[in-house]
Design a protein around this motif. Structure first.
Motif, short mmCIF file in Angstrom:
data_model
loop_
_atom_site.label_atom_id
_atom_site.label_comp_id
_atom_site.label_asym_id
_atom_site.label_seq_id
_atom_site.Cartn_x
_atom_site.Cartn_y
_atom_site.Cartn_z
N HIS A 273 0.66 -1.29 -0.13
CA HIS A 273 -0.03 -0.16 -0.29
C HIS A 273 0.93 1.32 -0.11
CE1 HIS A 273 -3.08 2.94 1.02
NE2 HIS A 273 -2.43 3.23 2.17
N TYR A 274 2.02 1.33 0.73
CA TYR A 274 2.74 2.43 1.05
C TYR A 274 3.72 2.53 -0.07
CZ TYR A 274 0.49 4.06 5.42
OH TYR A 274 -0.26 4.53 6.40
N MET A 275 4.21 1.54 -0.77
CA MET A 275 5.20 1.60 -1.84
C MET A 275 4.63 1.71 -3.23
SD MET A 275 7.98 1.71 -0.31
CE MET A 275 9.01 1.20 -1.86
N THR A 276 3.34 1.50 -3.50
CA THR A 276 2.75 1.39 -4.89
C THR A 276 2.85 2.85 -5.54
OG1 THR A 276 1.11 -0.31 -4.20
CG2 THR A 276 0.70 1.00 -6.32
N VAL B 289 6.55 3.89 -6.44
CA VAL B 289 7.24 3.09 -7.45
C VAL B 289 6.65 3.62 -8.66
CG1 VAL B 289 7.42 0.85 -8.42
CG2 VAL B 289 7.69 1.27 -6.04
N ILE B 290 5.37 3.64 -8.76
CA ILE B 290 4.50 4.15 -9.93
C ILE B 290 5.07 5.52 -10.64
CG2 ILE B 290 2.40 5.02 -11.09
CD1 ILE B 290 0.82 2.73 -9.26
N ILE B 291 5.33 6.28 -9.69
CA ILE B 291 5.50 7.83 -9.80
C ILE B 291 7.11 7.84 -10.17
CG2 ILE B 291 6.35 10.03 -8.90
CD1 ILE B 291 3.68 9.64 -7.10
N THR B 292 8.01 6.76 -9.64
CA THR B 292 9.48 6.72 -10.00
C THR B 292 9.76 6.15 -11.42
OG1 THR B 292 9.94 6.41 -7.90
CG2 THR B 292 11.62 5.77 -9.43
N ALA C 172 11.01 8.21 -14.74
CA ALA C 172 12.10 7.49 -15.56
C ALA C 172 11.63 7.52 -16.96
CB ALA C 172 12.54 6.34 -14.97
N LEU C 173 10.45 7.13 -17.20
CA LEU C 173 10.02 6.80 -18.67
C LEU C 173 10.01 8.57 -19.08
CD1 LEU C 173 8.83 5.27 -20.73
CD2 LEU C 173 6.70 5.89 -20.07
#
Length: 98
Positions: free
Chosen positions: A54-57, A60-63, A67-68
């Protein structure tokens, strides 16, 4: 420093250390602020894995999105900018990007 490659590697390491420090402080403050909520959720039966997901989703998506978005101009527009800087400074033969 000797060459551009050595300078860029050192710069990369410095940036990674700075980013790690910022992330550490941010995560530490988030855990401290959310401690009551996390404790309540654990008491309600949520597992550690569920809370970590929950706290990492979102980070990670924003990172990955960042990056893209950063790589697209980096491999298209900025490639030409960097090549023109080198061609302006050195007498280099033409090159082909692989």
């Amino acid at each position: 420093m000797g060459s551009d490659k050595a300078m860029m590697i050192v710069l990369l390491y410095i940036v990674i250390v700075i980013m790690a420090f910022v992330f550490r402080i941010t995560i530490s403050n988030t855990i401290r602020k959310e401690a009551g909520v996390i404790g309540t959720l654990r008491a309600s039966g949520y597992t550690k894995g569920e809370l970590i997901r929950h706290y990492m989703t979102l980070p990670v998506i924003i990172t990955l999105f960042g990056a893209l978005i950063g790589n697209i101009p980096g491999y298209t527009v900025m490639k030409n900018v960097c090549a023109s800087m080198y061609y302006g400074s050195y007498s280099l033969p033409t090159y082909v990007t692989i």
